[in-house]
Scaffold this motif. Structure first.
Motif, PDB file in Angstrom:
ATOM      1  N   PRO A 272       0.811  -1.226   0.000  1.00 35.78           N
ATOM      2  CA  PRO A 272       0.000   0.000   0.000  1.00 35.78           C
ATOM      3  C   PRO A 272       0.841   1.272   0.000  1.00 35.78           C
ATOM      4  CG  PRO A 272      -0.919  -1.600   1.530  1.00 35.78           C
ATOM      5  CD  PRO A 272       0.382  -2.170   1.064  1.00 35.78           C
ATOM      6  N   TRP A 273       1.974   1.253   0.722  1.00 36.69           N
ATOM      7  CA  TRP A 273       2.782   2.468   0.771  1.00 36.69           C
ATOM      8  C   TRP A 273       3.445   2.748  -0.573  1.00 36.69           C
ATOM      9  CZ3 TRP A 273       7.956   2.603  -0.321  1.00 36.69           C
ATOM     10  CH2 TRP A 273       8.664   1.398  -0.284  1.00 36.69           C
ATOM     11  N   MET A 274       3.788   1.695  -1.334  1.00 37.28           N
ATOM     12  CA  MET A 274       4.369   1.893  -2.665  1.00 37.28           C
ATOM     13  C   MET A 274       3.319   2.433  -3.632  1.00 37.28           C
ATOM     14  SD  MET A 274       6.847  -1.442  -3.104  1.00 37.28           S
ATOM     15  CE  MET A 274       7.468  -0.854  -4.685  1.00 37.28           C
ATOM     16  N   ILE A 275       2.118   1.873  -3.537  1.00 33.17           N
ATOM     17  CA  ILE A 275       1.029   2.362  -4.394  1.00 33.17           C
ATOM     18  C   ILE A 275       0.706   3.806  -4.051  1.00 33.17           C
ATOM     19  CG2 ILE A 275      -1.415   2.066  -4.945  1.00 33.17           C
ATOM     20  CD1 ILE A 275      -1.022  -0.944  -4.487  1.00 33.17           C
ATOM     21  N   GLY A 276       0.633   4.122  -2.755  1.00 31.83           N
ATOM     22  CA  GLY A 276       0.336   5.490  -2.342  1.00 31.83           C
ATOM     23  C   GLY A 276       1.422   6.465  -2.750  1.00 31.83           C
TER      24      GLY A 276
END
Length: 401
Positions: A232-236
């Motif tokens: 999720p942090w990479m996508i965000g």
């Protein structure tokens, strides 16, 4: 009985073809500057443009075509295939360059507009023709909007050496070596020299190979059973960077100094050396497309989808689009452009892209069909065969000779 060719084609990942076709259309629109559709292209929504997308998707395709075949026992053959492709690109580059010179010369003569021969870097050809011709055949002199194929050829020349590193030391080492070359080119301003002009190629292959290799390495990793990391942090972070890039271009915020004392290859927006912000922008977009099925699914079209058909024949379509965009540029320079004529130019150009792709598809299908038809007895046009003499049993039969 099922046609094996149709089985092979059905397994093709059409997302590659569709995205490549969109990049081809976008490049054509951008190569006719000033038309009303230009504001809708990707360069107005972030740091990178269709050229970066085209190179990244070319790296993905190269991973399928060459990367997985570059293994012991087949390395030389695979390298020769790459370099043969370089030869095709070389001829295509010369063809578009000479076509561009002929197009602008025609419009200059027909409309009495010699100023056209000073546009898009044609001036040196007129001022010092001998030196410029040497530059053209050595890629040292490139006309404006005629510099993607030369860069691509340069990248393919380097690729066997990088793949050799990858096959012996691993994909991470290959990407690291490619990144080191990108950084060195940007820091020390290294690149193939222009001639007779000063400087290096507008699209420097020593820099752009990094983007190409990232696409190639990611494809090889996935095809070998690996997966792209999904967090999720990479996508965000990727989404936030795209939003920041959009705001930066639209506000705009170009006047802000973001260098913080760092070299421009890391913080600038230079296209020649593919500066960091441009590189990160196209990678962020590609990452979201790859890991979010809601987005990548939009590009997964049937093989007979018009965009998929166009994307399968990228090189001839690209060459045709380049020549048509040069005609459009020259025409707009000697006529007063209007919205109606610009719409017609873009519509005819994009229509020609699709028409050529469908013609190639039809032609190749026709050739495949003709090869599958067995030759009948009426095909033989020679004299009647005589039976072999009984005293010569060891001689081959006439129909086998």
């Amino acid at each position: 009985m099922t046609n094996p060719l149709s089985q092979v084609r059905s397994t093709r990942d059409t997302r590659i073809d569709v995205i490549r076709a969109i990049a081809l259309i976008t490049i054509f629109v951008n190569h006719v500057p000033g038309n009303p559709f230009e504001v809708l292209t990707s360069k107005n929504f972030g740091f990178s443009d269709a050229a970066e997308a085209f190179v990244l998707i070319s790296g993905v395709s190269a991973g399928l075509a060459y990367g997985l075949k570059f293994r012991p026992g087949a390395r030389l053959a695979t390298a020769l295939k790459m370099w043969r492709r370089v030869g095709v690109l070389y001829l295509a580059q010369l063809g578009t360059t000479m076509a561009t010179l002929g197009i602008f010369s025609f419009f200059a003569l027909h409309y009495g507009a010699p100023e056209l021969l000073e546009k898009i870097n044609i001036g040196p050809v007129m001022e010092d023709t001998a030196a410029a011709l040497v530059g053209i055949v050595t890629f040292g002199h490139q006309l404006g909007y005629n510099n993607i194929l030369s860069m691509y050829a340069g990248v393919l020349l380097l690729l066997p050496a990088l793949l050799l590193i990858g096959s012996r030391a691993g994909l991470l080492h290959m990407v690291a070596a490619s990144g080191a070359l990108w950084l060195a080119a940007g820091l020390f301003r290294l690149g193939p020299p222009n001639f007779p002009n000063e400087g290096v190629w507008f699209l420097n292959p020593l820099s752009w190979q990094f983007l190409f290799v990232i696409g190639l390495a990611a494809t090889m990793h996935v095809k070998r059973g690996g997966k792209l990391p999904v967090h999720p942090w990479m996508i965000g972070t990727a989404a936030a960077y795209l939003v920041l890039s959009l705001a930066w271009v639209q506000v705009p915020l170009w006047g802000i100094d973001t260098s913080m004392g760092l070299p421009s290859v890391l913080t600038g927006f230079d296209k020649t050396y593919l500066s960091g912000p441009r590189l990160l922008h196209v990678l962020a977009a590609a990452y979201l497309i790859a890991v979010l099925p809601q987005i990548s699914g939009l590009a997964r079209r049937p093989t007979n989808n018009p965009l998929a058909v166009m994307g399968r024949h990228a090189l001839p379509v690209f060459v045709t689009g380049t020549i048509l965009s040069m005609v459009a540029q020259a025409w707009r320079l000697v006529h007063e452009p209007s919205i109606a004529t610009d719409i017609a130019i873009v519509a005819v150009g994009i229509g020609a892209h699709f028409a050529l792709a469908y013609y190639i598809e039809w032609y190749r299908g026709l050739v495949r069909g003709s090869k599958s038809v067995p030759a009948g007895p009426e095909v033989f046009m020679g004299p009647p065969l005589r039976p072999a003499h009984h005293s010569l049993p060891h001689r081959a039969k006439p129909e086998m000779a």
